[in-house]
Design an enzyme around this catalytic site. Structure first.
Site, PDB file in Angstrom:
ATOM      1  N   GLY A  87       0.806  -1.207   0.000  1.00 31.97           N
ATOM      2  CA  GLY A  87       0.000   0.000   0.000  1.00 31.97           C
ATOM      3  C   GLY A  87       0.841   1.260   0.000  1.00 31.97           C
ATOM      4  N   ASN A  88       0.359   2.291   0.687  1.00 38.10           N
ATOM      5  CA  ASN A  88       1.021   3.595   0.626  1.00 38.10           C
ATOM      6  C   ASN A  88       2.452   3.565   1.135  1.00 38.10           C
ATOM      7  OD1 ASN A  88      -0.759   5.586  -0.513  1.00 38.10           O
ATOM      8  ND2 ASN A  88      -2.114   5.249   1.217  1.00 38.10           N
TER       9      ASN A  88
ATOM     10  N   ASP B 241      -8.184  -0.719   1.876  1.00 38.50           N
ATOM     11  CA  ASP B 241      -8.681   0.659   2.030  1.00 38.50           C
ATOM     12  C   ASP B 241      -8.922   1.363   0.700  1.00 38.50           C
ATOM     13  OD1 ASP B 241      -8.641   0.535   4.802  1.00 38.50           O
ATOM     14  OD2 ASP B 241      -6.568   1.213   4.919  1.00 38.50           O
TER      15      ASP B 241
END
Length: 358
Positions: free
Chosen positions: A112-113, A137
């Site tokens: 993810g991020n 998310d």
């Protein structure tokens, strides 16, 4: 020409990781002469050199398997460039050394991020890196959807479906807390799909009196129950005006360990209804990926193999409309993707009578 490919999974697990790993491997074996090195436990394994050469057989039978066969861990980006006080290890230098010791032609990072920020850093340090966007998310900039999101949405929807029967039977207000600390994509989609009456997300600070009014109006209209879907990071209007540190301190002072319990208590006090909170938690991350995520993860993995064949690096794969594309890591890393307040799903929810507490 033989290509040596390192693959790692980093950050929180989610459904579809194994499907993506499989997609990379099967496409790579078809497109060119590939050797694939599995790196254990995310960037931690890259730092420590925990790696193994994979065989074709290891990628068989994992399409439907939840979790990740490579293991995962969290290596916060804010500390990745800080020398470890206990060991003296320079983590970035260690990752570069492992990459070169393994004679890799490319590193595939699934995450993810935070994973993408580290991937971009390694790319800037001269390594050939390709990212694959995973997160329940759906908060990665540059892609319409991440794999893992749709499975988590289906799980969240099923939780709301099942809670409906209990809410109806007992005439209760049920507050269901869906994962999403910074963004509300998962709560928004699951809330609409599950028929929630109120949806509370971080992007739209709520007025608890407006929430109470909705619940009270339903009770007065002979609707015996109400369903509130709330993102774990949802905040009141008052909290929305606070700085992050002040908001965290305020929440720590409250007698509730999560937002759903607080809202359930407030509904009892303000409306006088019987209210309960439900927190499915990590159930939303587990189990077999849904069909959509299996397909999307496979598409992402296969596209990554094409990029390796074409020697296109410093990018992350993405979905745009019906097309699988890629964006520069530098353009994506660290860029948030909150739910826009004018998003069509929010408008759809408002059109069918849902409230966001604003």
């Amino acid at each position: 020409m033989k290509r040596r490919i390192g693959i790692l999974t980093s950050g929180g697990d989610c459904p579809g990781l194994n499907a993506a790993i499989r997609g990379v491997a099967k496409a790579a074996y078809e497109l060119f002469d590939a050797e694939i090195i599995g790196i254990r436990n995310g960037y931690g394994g890259l730092i420590e050199g925990e790696c193994q050469e994979m065989t074709k057989k290891q990628f068989s039978g994992i399409l439907t398997l939840g979790g990740t066969i490579l293991g995962t861990s969290r290596q916060p980006f804010r500390t990745i460039q800080i020398i470890d006080e206990n060991t003296g290890v320079d983590k970035v230098a260690a990752m570069k050394k492992t990459y070169r010791d393994l004679k890799l032609d490319c590193l595939i990072t699934l995450g993810g991020n935070g994973t993408h920020k580290t991937a971009n850093l390694l790319s800037q340090e001269g390594l050939n890196v390709i990212g694959l966007p995973k997160t329940i998310d759906n908060d990665l900039y540059g892609t319409d959807f991440t794999f893992g999101f749709h499975t988590a949405m289906e799980i969240g929807t099923e939780v709301i479906d099942r809670i409906h029967t209990t809410a109806t039977s007992h005439g209760r207000c049920m507050v269901i807390e869906i994962m999403g600390n910074k963004v509300g994509w998962l709560t928004l989609f699951a809330g609409v799909a599950g028929g929630a009456d109120v949806i509370l997300i971080p992007e739209i600070p709520y007025d608890i009196k407006q929430v109470a009014e909705t619940v009270e109006t339903r009770a007065k209209s002979k609707k015996a129950f109400s369903i509130i879907a709330v993102a774990e990071g949802a905040m009141s209007v008052e909290e929305g005006k606070m700085k992050k540190k002040d908001r965290e301190a305020y929440r720590a002072s409250l007698p509730f360990d999560c937002v759903s319990k607080r809202i359930a208590q407030q509904m009892q006090e303000l409306v006088g209804v019987e209210a309960r909170s439900v927190v499915p938690g990590h159930i939303q991350r587990g189990g077999s990926p849904c069909a959509y995520d299996r397909v999307l993860a496979t598409q992402f993995g296969a596209h990554a193999a094409e990029l390796i064949r074409d020697e296109v690096y410093g990018v992350t794969v993405a979905l745009s409309g019906n097309n699988i594309i890629h964006n520069k890591l530098a353009d994506v890393a660290g860029v948030a993707k909150p739910v826009p307040k004018d998003h069509n799903m929010i408008q759809t929810a408002r059109n069918i009578g849902l409230t966001f507490g604003d």
